[in-house]
Design a protein around this motif. Sequence first.
Motif, PDB file in Angstrom:
ATOM      1  N   LYS A  39       0.880  -1.156   0.000  1.00 15.84           N
ATOM      2  CA  LYS A  39       0.000   0.000   0.000  1.00 15.84           C
ATOM      3  C   LYS A  39       0.913   1.200   0.000  1.00 15.84           C
ATOM      4  O   LYS A  39       1.738   1.359   0.887  1.00 15.84           O
ATOM      5  N   SER A  40       0.797   2.031  -1.036  1.00 17.49           N
ATOM      6  CA  SER A  40       1.724   3.141  -1.129  1.00 17.49           C
ATOM      7  C   SER A  40       0.992   4.404  -1.518  1.00 17.49           C
ATOM      8  O   SER A  40      -0.019   4.362  -2.197  1.00 17.49           O
ATOM      9  N   SER A  41       1.505   5.534  -1.104  1.00 15.61           N
ATOM     10  CA  SER A  41       0.869   6.807  -1.381  1.00 15.61           C
ATOM     11  C   SER A  41       1.543   7.469  -2.561  1.00 15.61           C
ATOM     12  O   SER A  41       2.505   6.978  -3.121  1.00 15.61           O
ATOM     13  N   SER A  42       1.022   8.613  -2.934  1.00 13.82           N
ATOM     14  CA  SER A  42       1.525   9.312  -4.103  1.00 13.82           C
ATOM     15  C   SER A  42       2.883   9.938  -3.869  1.00 13.82           C
ATOM     16  O   SER A  42       3.536  10.340  -4.812  1.00 13.82           O
ATOM     17  N   GLY A  43       3.326  10.048  -2.608  1.00 10.85           N
ATOM     18  CA  GLY A  43       4.582  10.718  -2.328  1.00 10.85           C
ATOM     19  C   GLY A  43       4.355  12.204  -2.160  1.00 10.85           C
ATOM     20  O   GLY A  43       3.230  12.693  -2.107  1.00 10.85           O
ATOM     21  N   SER A  44       5.427  12.957  -2.110  1.00 14.01           N
ATOM     22  CA  SER A  44       5.328  14.390  -1.860  1.00 14.01           C
ATOM     23  C   SER A  44       4.675  15.102  -3.031  1.00 14.01           C
ATOM     24  O   SER A  44       5.017  14.868  -4.185  1.00 14.01           O
ATOM     25  N   SER A  45       3.760  15.993  -2.710  1.00 17.00           N
ATOM     26  CA  SER A  45       3.038  16.693  -3.762  1.00 17.00           C
ATOM     27  C   SER A  45       3.911  17.721  -4.458  1.00 17.00           C
ATOM     28  O   SER A  45       3.561  18.199  -5.529  1.00 17.00           O
ATOM     29  N   ASP A  46       5.061  18.040  -3.872  1.00 17.46           N
ATOM     30  CA  ASP A  46       5.917  19.030  -4.494  1.00 17.46           C
ATOM     31  C   ASP A  46       6.878  18.410  -5.508  1.00 17.46           C
ATOM     32  O   ASP A  46       7.661  19.098  -6.123  1.00 17.46           O
ATOM     33  N   LYS A  47       6.822  17.087  -5.674  1.00 21.91           N
ATOM     34  CA  LYS A  47       7.655  16.460  -6.689  1.00 21.91           C
ATOM     35  C   LYS A  47       7.009  16.694  -8.052  1.00 21.91           C
ATOM     36  O   LYS A  47       5.875  16.321  -8.287  1.00 21.91           O
ATOM     37  N   LYS A  48       7.758  17.269  -8.950  1.00 28.36           N
ATOM     38  CA  LYS A  48       7.220  17.660 -10.247  1.00 28.36           C
ATOM     39  C   LYS A  48       6.623  16.474 -10.989  1.00 28.36           C
ATOM     40  O   LYS A  48       7.246  15.437 -11.128  1.00 28.36           O
ATOM     41  N   GLY A  49       5.384  16.646 -11.475  1.00 27.73           N
ATOM     42  CA  GLY A  49       4.756  15.629 -12.291  1.00 27.73           C
ATOM     43  C   GLY A  49       4.048  14.538 -11.522  1.00 27.73           C
ATOM     44  O   GLY A  49       3.392  13.693 -12.123  1.00 27.73           O
ATOM     45  N   GLN A  50       4.150  14.520 -10.193  1.00 27.48           N
ATOM     46  CA  GLN A  50       3.520  13.441  -9.438  1.00 27.48           C
ATOM     47  C   GLN A  50       2.147  13.861  -8.927  1.00 27.48           C
ATOM     48  O   GLN A  50       1.903  15.011  -8.598  1.00 27.48           O
ATOM     49  N   ILE A  51       1.240  12.854  -8.876  1.00 25.21           N
ATOM     50  CA  ILE A  51      -0.114  13.080  -8.396  1.00 25.21           C
ATOM     51  C   ILE A  51      -0.148  12.813  -6.898  1.00 25.21           C
ATOM     52  O   ILE A  51       0.289  11.752  -6.439  1.00 25.21           O
ATOM     53  N   ALA A  52      -0.652  13.744  -6.117  1.00 28.96           N
ATOM     54  CA  ALA A  52      -0.745  13.577  -4.672  1.00 28.96           C
ATOM     55  C   ALA A  52      -2.114  13.020  -4.290  1.00 28.96           C
ATOM     56  O   ALA A  52      -3.117  13.255  -4.969  1.00 28.96           O
ATOM     57  N   GLY A  53      -2.152  12.246  -3.201  1.00 24.28           N
ATOM     58  CA  GLY A  53      -3.412  11.828  -2.605  1.00 24.28           C
ATOM     59  C   GLY A  53      -4.036  10.585  -3.184  1.00 24.28           C
ATOM     60  O   GLY A  53      -5.212  10.315  -2.939  1.00 24.28           O
ATOM     61  N   VAL A  54      -3.289   9.809  -3.966  1.00 23.98           N
ATOM     62  CA  VAL A  54      -3.808   8.574  -4.548  1.00 23.98           C
ATOM     63  C   VAL A  54      -3.070   7.391  -3.925  1.00 23.98           C
ATOM     64  O   VAL A  54      -1.844   7.396  -3.826  1.00 23.98           O
ATOM     65  N   THR A  55      -3.805   6.357  -3.498  1.00 22.08           N
ATOM     66  CA  THR A  55      -3.202   5.173  -2.894  1.00 22.08           C
ATOM     67  C   THR A  55      -3.748   3.912  -3.547  1.00 22.08           C
ATOM     68  O   THR A  55      -4.800   3.929  -4.185  1.00 22.08           O
ATOM     69  N   ALA A  56      -3.021   2.827  -3.360  1.00 23.40           N
ATOM     70  CA  ALA A  56      -3.468   1.528  -3.853  1.00 23.40           C
ATOM     71  C   ALA A  56      -3.141   0.469  -2.826  1.00 23.40           C
ATOM     72  O   ALA A  56      -2.123   0.552  -2.134  1.00 23.40           O
ATOM     73  N   LYS A  57      -3.996  -0.528  -2.711  1.00 17.61           N
ATOM     74  CA  LYS A  57      -3.704  -1.664  -1.855  1.00 17.61           C
ATOM     75  C   LYS A  57      -4.147  -2.940  -2.559  1.00 17.61           C
ATOM     76  O   LYS A  57      -5.022  -2.923  -3.431  1.00 17.61           O
ATOM     77  N   GLY A  58      -3.534  -4.037  -2.168  1.00 14.99           N
ATOM     78  CA  GLY A  58      -3.839  -5.324  -2.774  1.00 14.99           C
ATOM     79  C   GLY A  58      -2.578  -6.097  -3.075  1.00 14.99           C
ATOM     80  O   GLY A  58      -1.464  -5.573  -3.010  1.00 14.99           O
ATOM     81  N   LYS A  59      -2.735  -7.370  -3.405  1.00 16.93           N
ATOM     82  CA  LYS A  59      -1.609  -8.238  -3.697  1.00 16.93           C
ATOM     83  C   LYS A  59      -0.991  -7.862  -5.031  1.00 16.93           C
ATOM     84  O   LYS A  59      -1.695  -7.598  -6.008  1.00 16.93           O
ATOM     85  N   LEU A  60       0.330  -7.836  -5.081  1.00 12.77           N
ATOM     86  CA  LEU A  60       1.021  -7.506  -6.323  1.00 12.77           C
ATOM     87  C   LEU A  60       0.613  -8.481  -7.429  1.00 12.77           C
ATOM     88  O   LEU A  60       0.487  -9.683  -7.218  1.00 12.77           O
ATOM     89  N   GLY A  61       0.399  -7.928  -8.626  1.00  5.93           N
ATOM     90  CA  GLY A  61       0.032  -8.742  -9.773  1.00  5.93           C
ATOM     91  C   GLY A  61      -1.447  -9.045  -9.867  1.00  5.93           C
ATOM     92  O   GLY A  61      -1.872  -9.764 -10.780  1.00  5.93           O
ATOM     93  N   GLU A  62      -2.253  -8.529  -8.922  1.00  8.14           N
ATOM     94  CA  GLU A  62      -3.699  -8.674  -8.974  1.00  8.14           C
ATOM     95  C   GLU A  62      -4.341  -7.295  -9.006  1.00  8.14           C
ATOM     96  O   GLU A  62      -3.691  -6.285  -8.774  1.00  8.14           O
TER      97      GLU A  62
END
Length: 322
Positions: A39-62
Amino acid sequence: MRKSVKSMLSPLGKAVALACSLAMCVSLAACSSSSSDSKSSSGSSDKKGQIAGVTAKGKLGEKPTISFNTPMTVSDGSYVVLQKGDGDVIEEGDRVCAQGIALNVKDGTELMDTWTKNTPDCSLKVDSKTLSSTYYNQIKGAKINTTIGFGVNAQDSSGYSYILAMTFVSKSKDLKKATGEEVKDVPANLPKVTRAKNGKPSIDMNGQGSVDSLISQTLIKGNGAKLTDKNTVVVKYTGWLTDGKQFDSSWDRDSTIDADLFSDSSGQHQVIEGWQKGLVGQTVGSQVLLVIPPDQAYGDKEQGSIPANSTLVFVIDILAAY
Protein backbone atom coordinates in the motif's frame (compact mmCIF):
# COMPACT_ATOMS: atom_id res chain seq x y z
CA MET A 1 -0.17 -4.09 -45.53
CA ARG A 2 -2.39 -1.45 -43.97
CA LYS A 3 -5.12 0.08 -46.06
CA SER A 4 -4.02 3.42 -44.60
CA VAL A 5 -1.70 4.71 -41.93
CA LYS A 6 -3.67 5.38 -38.76
CA SER A 7 -3.16 5.34 -35.02
CA MET A 8 -4.44 2.26 -33.24
CA LEU A 9 -6.40 2.56 -30.04
CA SER A 10 -5.26 0.25 -27.30
CA PRO A 11 -7.92 -1.97 -25.68
CA LEU A 12 -7.82 0.37 -22.69
CA GLY A 13 -8.47 3.41 -24.83
CA LYS A 14 -11.26 1.69 -26.77
CA ALA A 15 -13.02 0.71 -23.59
CA VAL A 16 -13.59 4.30 -22.56
CA ALA A 17 -13.74 5.70 -26.10
CA LEU A 18 -10.66 7.82 -25.58
CA ALA A 19 -8.43 8.68 -28.51
CA CYS A 20 -5.10 7.65 -27.10
CA SER A 21 -2.95 4.54 -27.17
CA LEU A 22 -0.90 3.27 -24.26
CA ALA A 23 2.34 4.59 -25.75
CA MET A 24 0.76 8.01 -26.39
CA CYS A 25 -0.89 8.72 -23.06
CA VAL A 26 1.07 6.84 -20.42
CA SER A 27 3.65 8.70 -18.39
CA LEU A 28 5.23 6.33 -15.91
CA ALA A 29 8.11 6.08 -13.44
CA ALA A 30 10.65 3.28 -13.12
CA CYS A 31 10.44 1.45 -9.81
CA SER A 32 11.22 -1.81 -7.99
CA SER A 33 10.38 -3.70 -4.81
CA SER A 34 10.29 -7.18 -3.32
CA SER A 35 7.07 -6.90 -1.32
CA SER A 36 4.23 -9.32 -2.13
CA ASP A 37 1.56 -6.98 -0.78
CA SER A 38 1.77 -3.22 -0.76
CA LYS A 39 0.00 0.00 0.00
CA SER A 40 1.72 3.14 -1.13
CA SER A 41 0.87 6.81 -1.38
CA SER A 42 1.52 9.31 -4.10
CA GLY A 43 4.58 10.72 -2.33
CA SER A 44 5.33 14.39 -1.86
CA SER A 45 3.04 16.69 -3.76
CA ASP A 46 5.92 19.03 -4.49
CA LYS A 47 7.65 16.46 -6.69
CA LYS A 48 7.22 17.66 -10.25
CA GLY A 49 4.76 15.63 -12.29
CA GLN A 50 3.52 13.44 -9.44
CA ILE A 51 -0.11 13.08 -8.40
CA ALA A 52 -0.74 13.58 -4.67
CA GLY A 53 -3.41 11.83 -2.60
CA VAL A 54 -3.81 8.57 -4.55
CA THR A 55 -3.20 5.17 -2.89
CA ALA A 56 -3.47 1.53 -3.85
CA LYS A 57 -3.70 -1.66 -1.86
CA GLY A 58 -3.84 -5.32 -2.77
CA LYS A 59 -1.61 -8.24 -3.70
CA LEU A 60 1.02 -7.51 -6.32
CA GLY A 61 0.03 -8.74 -9.77
CA GLU A 62 -3.70 -8.67 -8.97
CA LYS A 63 -6.32 -5.98 -9.44
CA PRO A 64 -5.54 -3.22 -6.93
CA THR A 65 -8.03 -1.12 -5.01
CA ILE A 66 -7.38 2.54 -5.86
CA SER A 67 -8.44 5.32 -3.48
CA PHE A 68 -8.41 9.12 -3.72
CA ASN A 69 -10.55 12.05 -2.61
CA THR A 70 -12.97 13.40 -5.18
CA PRO A 71 -13.37 15.59 -7.04
CA MET A 72 -9.77 16.13 -8.09
CA THR A 73 -7.92 17.31 -11.16
CA VAL A 74 -4.99 15.76 -12.98
CA SER A 75 -2.60 17.03 -15.58
CA ASP A 76 -1.57 15.09 -18.65
CA GLY A 77 1.69 13.27 -18.05
CA SER A 78 1.33 13.32 -14.26
CA TYR A 79 1.87 10.01 -12.48
CA VAL A 80 2.17 8.24 -9.18
CA VAL A 81 3.91 4.96 -8.34
CA LEU A 82 1.22 3.01 -6.49
CA GLN A 83 2.80 -0.42 -6.06
CA LYS A 84 6.43 -1.37 -6.54
CA GLY A 85 6.84 -4.62 -8.42
CA ASP A 86 8.70 -7.80 -7.47
CA GLY A 87 9.22 -9.35 -10.92
CA ASP A 88 11.78 -9.16 -13.69
CA VAL A 89 13.18 -5.80 -14.70
CA ILE A 90 11.73 -4.30 -17.88
CA GLU A 91 14.56 -3.87 -20.38
CA GLU A 92 15.27 -2.33 -23.77
CA GLY A 93 13.24 -4.02 -26.51
CA ASP A 94 10.77 -5.72 -24.17
CA ARG A 95 7.10 -5.95 -25.13
CA VAL A 96 5.12 -5.25 -21.98
CA CYS A 97 1.60 -6.46 -21.18
CA ALA A 98 -0.36 -4.34 -18.72
CA GLN A 99 -3.72 -4.62 -16.99
CA GLY A 100 -5.52 -1.35 -16.31
CA ILE A 101 -8.27 0.46 -14.45
CA ALA A 102 -9.58 3.88 -15.47
CA LEU A 103 -11.15 5.94 -12.67
CA ASN A 104 -13.06 9.16 -13.21
CA VAL A 105 -11.38 11.85 -11.10
CA LYS A 106 -14.68 13.74 -10.77
CA ASP A 107 -16.45 11.09 -8.71
CA GLY A 108 -14.13 8.06 -8.50
CA THR A 109 -16.34 5.81 -10.61
CA GLU A 110 -14.66 3.05 -12.60
CA LEU A 111 -14.85 3.76 -16.32
CA MET A 112 -13.31 0.47 -17.39
CA ASP A 113 -10.94 -2.28 -16.40
CA THR A 114 -9.14 -5.08 -18.22
CA TRP A 115 -8.80 -7.32 -15.16
CA THR A 116 -12.39 -8.62 -15.17
CA LYS A 117 -12.16 -10.20 -18.62
CA ASN A 118 -8.38 -10.67 -18.42
CA THR A 119 -7.63 -8.62 -21.54
CA PRO A 120 -4.23 -7.03 -20.89
CA ASP A 121 -2.88 -4.48 -23.35
CA CYS A 122 0.35 -5.77 -24.91
CA SER A 123 0.83 -2.98 -27.44
CA LEU A 124 3.66 -1.21 -25.63
CA LYS A 125 7.24 -1.90 -26.69
CA VAL A 126 10.17 -0.36 -24.82
CA ASP A 127 12.10 1.09 -27.72
CA SER A 128 13.95 4.39 -27.71
CA LYS A 129 13.30 4.75 -31.45
CA THR A 130 9.51 4.69 -31.11
CA LEU A 131 8.82 5.94 -27.58
CA SER A 132 9.38 9.50 -26.49
CA SER A 133 12.22 9.93 -24.02
CA THR A 134 9.69 10.54 -21.22
CA TYR A 135 7.97 7.20 -21.60
CA TYR A 136 11.15 5.33 -22.45
CA ASN A 137 13.14 6.59 -19.47
CA GLN A 138 10.32 5.91 -17.03
CA ILE A 139 9.26 2.44 -18.18
CA LYS A 140 12.71 0.98 -18.76
CA GLY A 141 14.01 -0.31 -15.44
CA ALA A 142 10.63 -0.82 -13.77
CA LYS A 143 9.76 -4.31 -12.50
CA ILE A 144 6.92 -6.62 -13.47
CA ASN A 145 3.92 -6.28 -11.07
CA THR A 146 4.56 -2.56 -10.69
CA THR A 147 1.37 -0.47 -10.68
CA ILE A 148 1.50 3.16 -11.76
CA GLY A 149 -1.39 5.60 -11.96
CA PHE A 150 -1.26 8.49 -14.37
CA GLY A 151 -3.48 11.39 -15.25
CA VAL A 152 -5.19 11.74 -18.61
CA ASN A 153 -7.50 14.45 -19.90
CA ALA A 154 -9.40 13.17 -22.93
CA GLN A 155 -9.21 15.32 -26.03
CA ASP A 156 -12.38 13.84 -27.53
CA SER A 157 -16.06 14.56 -26.95
CA SER A 158 -16.24 12.40 -23.80
CA GLY A 159 -14.45 15.08 -21.81
CA TYR A 160 -13.24 12.55 -19.26
CA SER A 161 -10.42 13.29 -16.87
CA TYR A 162 -9.24 10.10 -15.27
CA ILE A 163 -6.50 8.17 -13.54
CA LEU A 164 -5.36 5.12 -15.46
CA ALA A 165 -3.75 2.65 -13.07
CA MET A 166 -1.54 0.30 -15.07
CA THR A 167 -0.06 -2.93 -13.70
CA PHE A 168 2.74 -4.48 -15.75
CA VAL A 169 2.00 -8.21 -15.64
CA SER A 170 4.42 -9.75 -18.15
CA LYS A 171 7.07 -9.04 -20.72
CA SER A 172 8.50 -10.71 -23.81
CA LYS A 173 10.87 -10.05 -26.69
CA ASP A 174 9.76 -9.70 -30.31
CA LEU A 175 11.70 -11.82 -32.76
CA LYS A 176 14.13 -10.10 -35.11
CA LYS A 177 13.34 -12.42 -38.03
CA ALA A 178 11.45 -15.61 -38.77
CA THR A 179 12.75 -18.60 -36.79
CA GLY A 180 11.62 -22.18 -37.08
CA GLU A 181 11.67 -25.16 -39.43
CA GLU A 182 12.32 -24.61 -43.12
CA VAL A 183 9.37 -25.96 -45.12
CA LYS A 184 10.67 -28.63 -47.52
CA ASP A 185 7.69 -29.18 -49.81
CA VAL A 186 7.14 -25.66 -51.21
CA PRO A 187 5.59 -26.03 -54.69
CA ALA A 188 8.23 -25.65 -57.40
CA ASN A 189 6.14 -23.23 -59.48
CA LEU A 190 6.01 -20.51 -56.78
CA PRO A 191 8.41 -17.57 -56.52
CA LYS A 192 11.79 -18.53 -55.05
CA VAL A 193 12.77 -16.73 -51.86
CA THR A 194 16.32 -16.40 -50.51
CA ARG A 195 17.40 -14.59 -47.36
CA ALA A 196 20.33 -12.46 -46.29
CA LYS A 197 22.08 -13.27 -43.03
CA ASN A 198 19.89 -10.76 -41.18
CA GLY A 199 16.76 -12.41 -42.62
CA LYS A 200 15.93 -9.85 -45.32
CA PRO A 201 14.25 -11.67 -48.23
CA SER A 202 15.02 -11.47 -51.93
CA ILE A 203 12.88 -13.04 -54.61
CA ASP A 204 12.99 -14.66 -58.03
CA MET A 205 9.47 -14.51 -59.47
CA ASN A 206 10.03 -17.81 -61.26
CA GLY A 207 7.48 -16.88 -63.92
CA GLN A 208 4.78 -15.92 -61.42
CA GLY A 209 1.91 -14.20 -63.16
CA SER A 210 -1.43 -12.79 -62.09
CA VAL A 211 -3.68 -14.99 -59.96
CA ASP A 212 -7.42 -15.16 -59.37
CA SER A 213 -7.23 -16.71 -55.89
CA LEU A 214 -5.03 -16.18 -52.87
CA ILE A 215 -1.85 -18.22 -52.41
CA SER A 216 -0.58 -18.43 -48.83
CA GLN A 217 2.54 -20.57 -48.52
CA THR A 218 4.52 -21.04 -45.31
CA LEU A 219 8.26 -20.91 -46.00
CA ILE A 220 9.49 -21.14 -42.40
CA LYS A 221 7.20 -22.73 -39.81
CA GLY A 222 7.49 -20.93 -36.47
CA ASN A 223 6.68 -22.59 -33.16
CA GLY A 224 4.90 -19.62 -31.58
CA ALA A 225 1.24 -18.85 -31.00
CA LYS A 226 -1.28 -19.43 -33.78
CA LEU A 227 -2.75 -16.23 -35.21
CA THR A 228 -6.48 -15.58 -35.05
CA ASP A 229 -8.74 -12.87 -36.43
CA LYS A 230 -8.59 -11.20 -33.03
CA ASN A 231 -4.83 -10.57 -33.11
CA THR A 232 -2.62 -7.66 -33.91
CA VAL A 233 0.51 -9.08 -35.50
CA VAL A 234 4.01 -7.55 -35.54
CA VAL A 235 5.70 -8.16 -38.88
CA LYS A 236 8.53 -7.31 -41.23
CA TYR A 237 7.69 -7.57 -44.90
CA THR A 238 8.65 -6.85 -48.49
CA GLY A 239 6.19 -6.45 -51.34
CA TRP A 240 6.70 -6.84 -55.09
CA LEU A 241 4.73 -6.67 -58.30
CA THR A 242 4.81 -9.84 -60.40
CA ASP A 243 7.36 -8.23 -62.75
CA GLY A 244 9.80 -8.26 -59.82
CA LYS A 245 9.57 -4.55 -59.01
CA GLN A 246 9.71 -3.93 -55.26
CA PHE A 247 7.18 -1.34 -54.11
CA ASP A 248 7.67 -1.47 -50.33
CA SER A 249 9.84 -3.05 -47.65
CA SER A 250 9.93 -2.53 -43.90
CA TRP A 251 13.37 -4.19 -43.99
CA ASP A 252 14.72 -1.18 -45.89
CA ARG A 253 13.38 1.09 -43.14
CA ASP A 254 14.68 -1.22 -40.39
CA SER A 255 11.20 -1.15 -38.91
CA THR A 256 8.20 -3.31 -38.15
CA ILE A 257 4.48 -2.67 -38.39
CA ASP A 258 1.63 -3.74 -36.13
CA ALA A 259 -1.11 -5.07 -38.39
CA ASP A 260 -4.65 -5.67 -37.12
CA LEU A 261 -6.16 -8.96 -38.32
CA PHE A 262 -9.54 -8.04 -36.83
CA SER A 263 -12.21 -5.76 -38.26
CA ASP A 264 -13.16 -2.38 -36.86
CA SER A 265 -16.58 -1.37 -35.54
CA SER A 266 -17.87 -0.90 -39.09
CA GLY A 267 -16.73 -4.39 -40.12
CA GLN A 268 -13.77 -3.16 -42.16
CA HIS A 269 -10.35 -4.79 -41.91
CA GLN A 270 -7.38 -2.54 -41.26
CA VAL A 271 -5.17 -4.53 -43.65
CA ILE A 272 -5.87 -5.67 -47.19
CA GLU A 273 -8.00 -8.78 -47.37
CA GLY A 274 -5.16 -10.92 -48.70
CA TRP A 275 -3.08 -10.22 -45.59
CA GLN A 276 -5.97 -10.98 -43.25
CA LYS A 277 -6.90 -14.25 -44.95
CA GLY A 278 -3.30 -15.27 -45.59
CA LEU A 279 -1.97 -14.68 -42.07
CA VAL A 280 -4.80 -15.99 -39.88
CA GLY A 281 -3.82 -19.55 -38.91
CA GLN A 282 -0.08 -18.93 -39.30
CA THR A 283 2.20 -19.04 -36.24
CA VAL A 284 4.57 -16.54 -34.64
CA GLY A 285 8.09 -17.14 -35.95
CA SER A 286 6.88 -18.10 -39.41
CA GLN A 287 7.80 -16.62 -42.76
CA VAL A 288 4.92 -16.58 -45.24
CA LEU A 289 4.76 -16.04 -48.99
CA LEU A 290 1.53 -14.40 -50.14
CA VAL A 291 0.45 -14.04 -53.77
CA ILE A 292 -2.62 -11.84 -53.64
CA PRO A 293 -5.13 -11.30 -56.44
CA PRO A 294 -6.28 -7.73 -57.17
CA ASP A 295 -9.70 -8.20 -55.58
CA GLN A 296 -8.02 -9.00 -52.23
CA ALA A 297 -5.53 -6.13 -52.56
CA TYR A 298 -6.33 -2.73 -54.11
CA GLY A 299 -8.59 -3.85 -56.96
CA ASP A 300 -8.99 -1.35 -59.78
CA LYS A 301 -7.55 1.50 -57.69
CA GLU A 302 -3.99 2.68 -58.25
CA GLN A 303 -2.12 2.81 -54.94
CA GLY A 304 1.08 4.87 -55.11
CA SER A 305 3.53 2.90 -57.28
CA ILE A 306 1.12 -0.05 -57.45
CA PRO A 307 -0.89 0.03 -60.71
CA ALA A 308 -4.58 -0.75 -60.73
CA ASN A 309 -5.55 -4.43 -60.99
CA SER A 310 -2.16 -5.63 -59.70
CA THR A 311 -1.40 -9.06 -58.28
CA LEU A 312 0.88 -8.49 -55.28
CA VAL A 313 3.59 -10.73 -53.87
CA PHE A 314 4.65 -10.45 -50.22
CA VAL A 315 7.14 -12.20 -48.00
CA ILE A 316 6.15 -11.61 -44.37
CA ASP A 317 8.05 -12.50 -41.20
CA ILE A 318 5.75 -12.87 -38.16
CA LEU A 319 7.68 -11.54 -35.17
CA ALA A 320 5.04 -11.28 -32.42
CA ALA A 321 1.29 -11.19 -31.85
CA TYR A 322 -1.00 -9.72 -29.20
